[in-house]
Design a protein around this motif. Structure first.
Motif, PDB file in Angstrom:
ATOM      1  N   TRP A  58       0.866  -1.185   0.000  1.00  0.00           N
ATOM      2  CA  TRP A  58       0.000   0.000   0.000  1.00  0.00           C
ATOM      3  C   TRP A  58       0.898   1.230   0.000  1.00  0.00           C
ATOM      4  CZ3 TRP A  58      -5.221  -0.261  -0.407  1.00  0.00           C
ATOM      5  CH2 TRP A  58      -5.948   0.909  -0.214  1.00  0.00           C
ATOM      6  N   LEU A  60      -2.845   1.030 -10.516  1.00  0.00           N
ATOM      7  CA  LEU A  60      -2.645   2.368 -11.074  1.00  0.00           C
ATOM      8  C   LEU A  60      -2.644   3.486 -10.032  1.00  0.00           C
ATOM      9  CD1 LEU A  60      -4.857   2.154 -14.305  1.00  0.00           C
ATOM     10  CD2 LEU A  60      -2.390   1.843 -14.067  1.00  0.00           C
ATOM     11  N   VAL A  61      -3.591   3.425  -9.116  1.00  0.00           N
ATOM     12  CA  VAL A  61      -3.753   4.540  -8.167  1.00  0.00           C
ATOM     13  C   VAL A  61      -2.686   4.470  -7.081  1.00  0.00           C
ATOM     14  CG1 VAL A  61      -5.310   5.618  -6.514  1.00  0.00           C
ATOM     15  CG2 VAL A  61      -6.216   4.659  -8.631  1.00  0.00           C
ATOM     16  N   LYS A  62      -1.959   5.558  -6.910  1.00  0.00           N
ATOM     17  CA  LYS A  62      -0.865   5.591  -5.930  1.00  0.00           C
ATOM     18  C   LYS A  62      -1.215   6.412  -4.686  1.00  0.00           C
ATOM     19  CE  LYS A  62       1.658   3.212  -8.747  1.00  0.00           C
ATOM     20  NZ  LYS A  62       1.714   1.755  -8.541  1.00  0.00           N
ATOM     21  N   ALA A  63      -2.246   7.255  -4.781  1.00  0.00           N
ATOM     22  CA  ALA A  63      -2.629   8.076  -3.624  1.00  0.00           C
ATOM     23  C   ALA A  63      -3.422   7.219  -2.642  1.00  0.00           C
ATOM     24  CB  ALA A  63      -3.446   9.265  -4.084  1.00  0.00           C
ATOM     25  N   SER A  64      -2.947   7.177  -1.404  1.00  0.00           N
ATOM     26  CA  SER A  64      -3.538   6.295  -0.394  1.00  0.00           C
ATOM     27  C   SER A  64      -5.040   6.531  -0.204  1.00  0.00           C
ATOM     28  CB  SER A  64      -2.807   6.479   0.933  1.00  0.00           C
ATOM     29  OG  SER A  64      -3.417   5.721   1.944  1.00  0.00           O
ATOM     30  N   LEU A 107      -7.395   8.016  -2.209  1.00  0.00           N
ATOM     31  CA  LEU A 107      -8.205   7.608  -3.362  1.00  0.00           C
ATOM     32  C   LEU A 107      -8.206   6.093  -3.499  1.00  0.00           C
ATOM     33  CD1 LEU A 107      -9.833   8.242  -5.887  1.00  0.00           C
ATOM     34  CD2 LEU A 107      -7.688   8.557  -7.141  1.00  0.00           C
ATOM     35  N   LYS A 108      -7.048   5.493  -3.266  1.00  0.00           N
ATOM     36  CA  LYS A 108      -6.937   4.029  -3.344  1.00  0.00           C
ATOM     37  C   LYS A 108      -7.895   3.377  -2.347  1.00  0.00           C
ATOM     38  CE  LYS A 108      -3.083   0.723  -3.688  1.00  0.00           C
ATOM     39  NZ  LYS A 108      -2.769   0.763  -5.117  1.00  0.00           N
ATOM     40  N   LEU A 148     -11.479   3.657  -3.549  1.00  0.00           N
ATOM     41  CA  LEU A 148     -11.773   2.726  -4.645  1.00  0.00           C
ATOM     42  C   LEU A 148     -11.924   1.297  -4.125  1.00  0.00           C
ATOM     43  CD1 LEU A 148      -9.478   4.074  -7.520  1.00  0.00           C
ATOM     44  CD2 LEU A 148     -11.906   4.490  -7.117  1.00  0.00           C
ATOM     45  N   SER A 194      -9.286  11.353   2.118  1.00  0.00           N
ATOM     46  CA  SER A 194     -10.433  10.463   1.932  1.00  0.00           C
ATOM     47  C   SER A 194     -11.266  10.499   3.207  1.00  0.00           C
ATOM     48  CB  SER A 194      -9.963   9.034   1.667  1.00  0.00           C
ATOM     49  OG  SER A 194     -10.982   8.099   1.990  1.00  0.00           O
ATOM     50  N   ALA A 205      -7.443  -1.016 -11.592  1.00  0.00           N
ATOM     51  CA  ALA A 205      -7.001   0.369 -11.363  1.00  0.00           C
ATOM     52  C   ALA A 205      -6.602   0.580  -9.906  1.00  0.00           C
ATOM     53  CB  ALA A 205      -8.114   1.339 -11.749  1.00  0.00           C
ATOM     54  N   MET A 206      -7.416   0.092  -8.992  1.00  0.00           N
ATOM     55  CA  MET A 206      -7.131   0.366  -7.567  1.00  0.00           C
ATOM     56  C   MET A 206      -5.876  -0.371  -7.102  1.00  0.00           C
ATOM     57  SD  MET A 206     -10.082  -1.893  -5.745  1.00  0.00           S
ATOM     58  CE  MET A 206      -9.784  -3.635  -5.320  1.00  0.00           C
TER      59      MET A 206
END
Lengths: 189, 181
Positions: free
Chosen positions: A44, B40-44, B46-47, B50, A83, B36-37
């Motif tokens: 992560w 591709l997505v690197k921002a914690s 947004l990840k 998703l 978020s 994608a999740m």
């Protein structure tokens, strides 16, 4: 915690600039202050967050830096990680338990000058109702001294498990990195 | 060989077509979201969002799948004469896709149950209860199974799409039209 570092920075500047003797009150400029943390996790990306609600009191004694005092409070419910869902999880009983322990507090117990531009500050940090000694390194940016302001960058880390925050370990790292950048100005008596 | 023959209709009934296309869009959407999740997505933040979206819509799809299977096996059973290899292959592919869809949903649920980070599946304000105890190794295993099933299903979906196009453009029959009109 970060605020503590800010305070330390003030001390460093005072020592560096041979500021006026005696005890001074340094006020944090909230618009120029950023209290942030970062936590790693397996598989992560590093989760980075900031706190929007905080306060700090700094009492600096330039002649006797060891008598200087720093106190910072962070409202854990103000955590922002980009978020709302993730922030809700962090505020929940799994992590900050902000409903029952709304504040994380740092109170300095000792400040030590480590170089012309750095100080090491030690203090008691209370998180989830548990108190432990933590220490931080502070770099003091005296470039703004002519304007009566001091810039600081404080860094440090702590093990959240010591405070009973064990959720997700070891998938989510035990060590939490802290960084505070701030500007402070001397408050008129 | 089954002598009971039934002429296939010019089109499938509306519920069957609706459930088919809803499932198709839903499953491909979940797969795209999943890829994608994870990759591709690197921002914690947004990840994380998703992942929760993937979990919620994955669980909801499980409900859609139950409705679809109910429709298929209770209200939509038909005996059609065996028309050779392609027919058998189609039946096997359809049943395998349904089986993989079920195990995909189940394995996704199992992943959330085994997670040592308590993040329940959130559906319309309701937290889906976990029926398993957190277990880091089991979670990793369940994630691997979930991914393998997803890629196996994707391969079958591609075969399914290829077969539909083969029927339409090469055999020039009503197989694809039946599901479109």
């Amino acid at each position: 915690m970060l605020r503590l570092r800010i305070i330390i920075s003030c001390l460093v500047v005072g020592l560096t600039l041979n500021a006026a003797s005696g005890r001074s009150n340094w006020v944090i400029d909230p618009k120029k202050t950023r209290i942030s943390f970062a936590v790693d996790a397996t598989g992560w990306p590093k989760t980075k967050g900031v706190f929007h609600d905080f306060e700090g009191n700094i009492s600096v004694d330039f002649e006797k830096p060891k008598q200087s005092r720093v106190m910072f409070k962070v409202r854990t419910g103000s955590v922002d990680v980009g978020s709302d869902l993730l922030a809700s999880l962090i505020r929940s009983s799994a992590f900050f338990n902000s409903e029952q322990h709304s504040e994380a507090v740092f109170v300095s117990t000792g400040i030590e000058k480590t170089s012309a531009k750095t100080v090491h500050i030690t203090g008691n940090m209370t998180l989830l109702g548990v108190t432990h000694s933590e220490s931080f390194d502070v770099f003091v940016d005296a470039g703004l001294a002519d304007k009566g302001r001091l810039g600081y960058k404080a860094t440090g880390s702590f093990e959240r498990s010591k405070y009973g925050m064990v959720t997700g370990i070891p998938v989510i790292a035990d060590v939490v990195d802290l960084e505070i950048t701030t500007e402070q100005y001397e408050q008129a008596n | 060989m089954n002598k009971q023959t039934e002429t296939l209709p010019d089109q499938w009934d509306a519920p069957a077509r609706f459930l088919h296309w809803v499932s198709a869009i839903w499953v491909l959407g979940l797969m795209g979201l999943g890829l994608a999740m994870v990759n591709l997505v690197k921002a914690s933040g947004l990840k994380f969002d998703l992942y929760q979206l993937h979990k919620s819509y994955g669980f909801l799809f499980g409900l859609v799948l139950i409705v679809r299977l109910t429709w298929k096996f209770i209200f939509h059973r038909r005996k059609i004469s065996n028309r050779g290899f392609l027919h058998q292959a189609a039946i096997i592919n359809h049943n395998l896709m349904l089986l993989l869809l079920l195990t995909l949903i189940a394995s996704g649920y199992v992943v959330t149950c085994f997670s040592i980070i308590p993040i329940p599946i959130h559906v319309f304000g309701w937290n889906v209860p976990s029926l398993l105890s957190p277990d880091m190794l089991m979670e990793q295993g369940a994630i691997s199974v979930h991914h393998m099933i997803a890629f196996a299903l994707l391969a079958l979906v591609l075969v399914h799409i290829g077969a539909a196009l083969f029927h339409h453009f090469i055999l020039k029959d009503k197989t694809l039209i039946r599901m479109l009109k």
